[in-house]
Design an enzyme around this catalytic site. Structure first.
Site, PDB file in Angstrom:
ATOM      1  CE  LYS A   1     -13.102 -72.322 -98.966  1.00  0.00           C
ATOM      2  NZ  LYS A   1     -14.452 -72.251 -98.502  1.00  0.00           N
TER       3      LYS A   1
ATOM      4  CG  ASP B   1     -12.371 -71.859 -95.436  1.00  0.00           C
ATOM      5  OD1 ASP B   1     -13.546 -72.191 -95.664  1.00  0.00           O
ATOM      6  OD2 ASP B   1     -11.723 -72.962 -94.963  1.00  0.00           O
TER       7      ASP B   1
END
Ligand code: GLU
Length: 454
Positions: free
Chosen positions: A126, A166
């Protein structure tokens, strides 16, 4: 002291200033207890859990960019490459002012298990930046994205690490990053997913997370003798996940009655059930204002409740939702919200956002008989379709919409099945939270053990 407790204590000591990361590690490791106990000696000797909780690599970098006034701004960018045991690192990029290592590490850790649950060959990672896209011009967004990828490009690649979107990162941002990557490297590769359709994007990727959440909820309800058709559903958020969720609820004949933003929530007694309303959610999001209040001006039967969370709909109105789908941010359901949900008589919560429920609230919901579909299982449809997009790019081909939906549906049915079976095997009961952690963990653990001390 048990091995799990030992590792939890070490992780707490090492990462004391990262509460979000500690929250997910605690939630995951606690539910792995029975599996760890069965292999305690083997795993302890291999320091498997210590390795699992330590990112393989974390990159932090300067992102300088020029704003519309000619002023240079500096943000901090990150990429945590958490675990590559079962495939290249895969996971989104989050641009939001509160981004710091604790947030990226929590999301990266979750991503390991989520990606494993999809059954596809993708590891966990991430990234993001403490950059607030709200109120920025298109030119500013482009310059920021170009600067961000000018550093990150050297750490990513179609077989090493494949970022996606995201919060704060959608097709527009992915487009600017893809363009800059191509310009620097000269390579036309599937290095990012969530791309727009004309240059390698996957048909259906945009709605994939929301569609997957609802298909997962459908399985959850079915396993408990209920049908999603005709159900009243309260959701939070009005972004990417919420939009796909509202659309899929409409397709499956359920009624979505709320959406929410940082400004409050909307209750629409008629349901967000027409194509016009669903399309309007996209307009709201594209406005860049991060508020949902204008929905009530556009559709006057709807009511706006300023400053409140969507769960209050059972108190503020006579509506009693059958299912809640939190689809906004982490930690949006606190203990008092869990209490409101339990009091409303609702039996199902399915998590669309990543970790929307605090550990305390989760325990309260489960102790009071609410069935919870955990995020890492329920919202895995987005990343699953990202992996399909990687395959499409690597194969220099184009997949059709219906094929994508069919694959996604099968993946979500299978994730529910794996989580259910793991929980029945280890706990003798239907607990998708624990089951998802175990099912996600087993494959990664086996791969790590097989690959030696790396
Ligand atoms: N950000 C999404 C998630 O939390 C998608 C990640 C991806 O597609 O790589 O799963």
């Amino acid at each position: 002291m048990s091995y799990v407790d030992e590792v939890l204590a070490k992780v707490k000591e090492k990462n004391a200033n990262e509460p979000e990361f500690l929250q997910t590690v605690e939630e995951v490791l606690t539910s792995l207890r029975p599996v760890i106990e069965q292999n305690e000696e083997k795993y302890r000797k291999a320091a498997l859990l210590e390795r699992l909780c330590e990112p393989e690599r974390g990159i932090s970098f300067r992102v300088p960019w020029v704003d519309d006034n000619g002023q240079v701004q500096v943000n901090r960018g990150y990429r945590y490459q958490f675990n590559s045991a079962i495939g290249p690192y895969k996971g989104g990029l989050r641009f939001a002012p509160n981004v710091y290592p604790g947030i990226i590490k929590f999301l990266g850790f979750e991503q390991i298990f989520k990606n494993s649950l999809t059954g596809l060959p993708i590891g966990g990672g991430k990234g993001g930046a403490d950059f607030d896209p709200n109120g920025k011009s298109d030119g500013e967004i482009m310059r920021f994205c170009q600067s961000f990828i000018t550093e990150l490009y050297r750490h990513i690649g179609p077989d090493t690490d494949v970022p996606a979107g995201d919060l704060g990162v959608g097709a527009r941002e992915i487009g600017y990053m893809f363009g800059q990557y191509k310009k620097i490297t000269g390579l036309y590769q599937g290095v990012l997913t969530g791309k727009d359709i004309p240059y390698g994007g996957l048909l259906g990727r945009t709605e994939a997370t929301g569609f997957g959440v609802v298909w997962f909820a459908e399985e959850m309800l079915k396993a408990n003798g209920e049908d999603i058709k005709g159900k009243t559903v309260a959701i939070s958020g009005f972004g990417n996940v919420a939009w796909g969720t509202a659309w899929q609820l409409q397709r499956l004949g359920a009624k979505c009655v709320t959406i929410s933003g940082p400004d409050g929530y909307i209750y629409d007694p008629d349901g967000i059930s027409t194509d016009e309303k669903i399309a309007y959610m996209l307009e709201l999001r594209a406005s860049g204002k991060n508020i949902c209040a204008p929905y009530a001006e556009k559709f006057p039967n709807a009511k706006f409740f300023p400053g409140k969370k969507a769960w209050n709909v059972s108190k503020d109105t006579d509506c009693k939702p059958d299912l809640y789908i939190p689809s906004a941010l982490q930690n949006e359901i606190h203990l008092e919200d869990a209490n409101t949900i339990v009091e409303s008589g609702c039996k199902f919560v399915c998590e669309g956002a990543n970790m929307p429920t605090t550990n305390e609230a989760l325990a309260y919901l489960q102790d009071n008989g609410v069935i919870v579909g955990p995020a890492k299982a329920a919202n895995a449809g987005g990343v699953a379709c990202s992996c399909i997009e990687m395959g499409q790019n690597a194969g220099h081909t184009v997949f059709q919409h219906e094929d994508v939906y069919e694959q996604l549906h099968a993946i979500m049915v299978n994730i529910h099945k794996s989580a259910m079976e793991a929980s029945l095997k280890y706990f003798g009961k239907y607990d998708l939270v624990k089951g998802a952690n175990i099912a996600g963990f087993e494959k990664v653990a086996d791969a790590m053990m097989a690959q030696g001390v790396v």
